[in-house]
Design an enzyme around this catalytic site. Structure first.
Site, PDB file in Angstrom:
ATOM      1  N   ASP A 198       0.862  -1.167   0.000  1.00  0.00           N
ATOM      2  CA  ASP A 198       0.000   0.000   0.000  1.00  0.00           C
ATOM      3  C   ASP A 198       0.910   1.232   0.000  1.00  0.00           C
ATOM      4  OD1 ASP A 198      -2.455   1.489   0.257  1.00  0.00           O
ATOM      5  OD2 ASP A 198      -1.947   1.781   2.365  1.00  0.00           O
ATOM      6  N   ASP A 240       0.012   5.016   0.943  1.00  0.00           N
ATOM      7  CA  ASP A 240      -0.144   5.955   2.059  1.00  0.00           C
ATOM      8  C   ASP A 240      -0.244   5.191   3.376  1.00  0.00           C
ATOM      9  OD1 ASP A 240      -0.361   7.562  -0.155  1.00  0.00           O
ATOM     10  OD2 ASP A 240      -2.458   8.099   0.163  1.00  0.00           O
ATOM     11  N   THR A 270      -2.651   1.016  -4.633  1.00  0.00           N
ATOM     12  CA  THR A 270      -3.115   2.123  -3.803  1.00  0.00           C
ATOM     13  C   THR A 270      -4.465   2.673  -4.257  1.00  0.00           C
ATOM     14  OG1 THR A 270      -2.512   4.337  -2.996  1.00  0.00           O
ATOM     15  CG2 THR A 270      -1.693   3.747  -5.183  1.00  0.00           C
ATOM     16  N   GLN A 317      -6.771   5.730  -4.600  1.00  0.00           N
ATOM     17  CA  GLN A 317      -6.521   7.162  -4.721  1.00  0.00           C
ATOM     18  C   GLN A 317      -7.808   7.905  -5.036  1.00  0.00           C
ATOM     19  OE1 GLN A 317      -3.667   8.889  -3.951  1.00  0.00           O
ATOM     20  NE2 GLN A 317      -3.168   6.893  -3.088  1.00  0.00           N
ATOM     21  N   SER A 318      -8.729   7.907  -4.069  1.00  0.00           N
ATOM     22  CA  SER A 318     -10.023   8.548  -4.277  1.00  0.00           C
ATOM     23  C   SER A 318      -9.924  10.069  -4.365  1.00  0.00           C
ATOM     24  CB  SER A 318     -11.000   8.154  -3.175  1.00  0.00           C
ATOM     25  OG  SER A 318     -10.617   8.724  -1.935  1.00  0.00           O
ATOM     26  N   CYS A 320      -6.044   3.097  -7.953  1.00  0.00           N
ATOM     27  CA  CYS A 320      -7.474   3.119  -8.241  1.00  0.00           C
ATOM     28  C   CYS A 320      -8.046   4.491  -7.901  1.00  0.00           C
ATOM     29  CB  CYS A 320      -8.193   2.039  -7.437  1.00  0.00           C
ATOM     30  SG  CYS A 320      -9.969   2.040  -7.758  1.00  0.00           S
ATOM     31  N   HIS A 344     -16.001  -0.363  -7.427  1.00  0.00           N
ATOM     32  CA  HIS A 344     -15.062  -0.691  -8.505  1.00  0.00           C
ATOM     33  C   HIS A 344     -14.219  -1.912  -8.123  1.00  0.00           C
ATOM     34  CE1 HIS A 344     -11.947  -0.316 -11.536  1.00  0.00           C
ATOM     35  NE2 HIS A 344     -12.816   0.427 -12.210  1.00  0.00           N
ATOM     36  N   ARG A 386     -10.904  -1.084  -6.458  1.00  0.00           N
ATOM     37  CA  ARG A 386     -10.858  -0.366  -5.176  1.00  0.00           C
ATOM     38  C   ARG A 386     -10.828  -1.348  -4.015  1.00  0.00           C
ATOM     39  NH1 ARG A 386     -10.898   4.341  -2.973  1.00  0.00           N
ATOM     40  NH2 ARG A 386     -11.864   4.613  -0.942  1.00  0.00           N
ATOM     41  N   LYS A 387      -9.730  -1.284  -3.244  1.00  0.00           N
ATOM     42  CA  LYS A 387      -9.636  -2.150  -2.078  1.00  0.00           C
ATOM     43  C   LYS A 387     -10.786  -1.840  -1.131  1.00  0.00           C
ATOM     44  CE  LYS A 387      -5.380  -0.747  -1.521  1.00  0.00           C
ATOM     45  NZ  LYS A 387      -4.105  -0.436  -0.884  1.00  0.00           N
ATOM     46  N   ASP A 434      -1.859  -0.950   5.790  1.00  0.00           N
ATOM     47  CA  ASP A 434      -2.076  -0.364   7.114  1.00  0.00           C
ATOM     48  C   ASP A 434      -3.551  -0.282   7.490  1.00  0.00           C
ATOM     49  OD1 ASP A 434      -2.575   1.649   5.195  1.00  0.00           O
ATOM     50  OD2 ASP A 434      -2.120   3.235   6.640  1.00  0.00           O
TER      51      ASP A 434
END
Length: 179
Positions: free
Chosen positions: A16, A18, A58, A60-61, A97, A113, A116-117, A142
């Protein structure tokens, strides 16, 4: 090349971004937001030395939320890859994402989606793109959503609770990849 001569697929460590590789400052996208987690470059270098791929996955919204553009996200990710490389860590691929159910930009609005995790789409796509052996791979994240994405992809998930990333990674790769 004969089929029996094809080398076996490689393991990967999915990371991941961030909160694992960089400090999570809340939608980071500017150069000044890029603060490496202690031991991040050493951890990536150890992954490389073990013969595993190092792949960032990652959410990334911030793109979907209109906080920064897709181009700014890509530039930030490229800068991260460069900074890690300066200290000996090679990232093999970055999957991001930008989709979110509450997107202000309709191009990135999606109720759930697959990338998207906690969905495993980025992991599964990376595995296909790079010939990754998921049974020999792991993900370091994390958040619970990271670990759930790992579980759904059939990958071991490891929670990083902070501190020096290399301190967590070194024993993991020693046991996982028998270095």
């Amino acid at each position: 090349m004969r089929r029996d001569m094809v080398p076996p697929s490689r393991p990967a460590v999915f990371l991941d971004r961030d909160g694992v590789l960089i400090e999570d400052s809340g939608y980071p996208f500017r150069e000044e937001d890029l603060i490496l987690i202690p031991g991040a470059a050493r951890a990536v270098a150890a992954i490389n030395a073990a013969g595993a791929l190092a792949i960032i996955v990652t959410n990334q919204s911030g793109v979907a939320r209109g906080l920064f553009s897709l181009e700014q996200m890509d530039a930030f990710n490229a800068l991260l890859v460069e900074r890690l490389a300066v200290d000996g860590g090679r990232i093999d691929a970055v999957y991001a994402c930008p989709f979110h159910a509450e997107a202000v930009d309709h191009r990135f609005r999606h109720p759930d989606h697959p990338d998207r995790k906690p969905n495993p789409g980025m992991i599964l796509r990376a595995a296909k793109d790079h010939g990754v052996d998921l049974s020999r791979s792991l993900l370091i994240g994390d958040r619970d959503s990271d670990l759930e994405a790992a579980r759904r992809a059939g990958v071991a998930g490891v929670l990083f609770a902070g501190g020096d990333l290399a301190t967590l990674v070194n024993p993991l790769i020693a046991s996982q990849f028998s270095i």
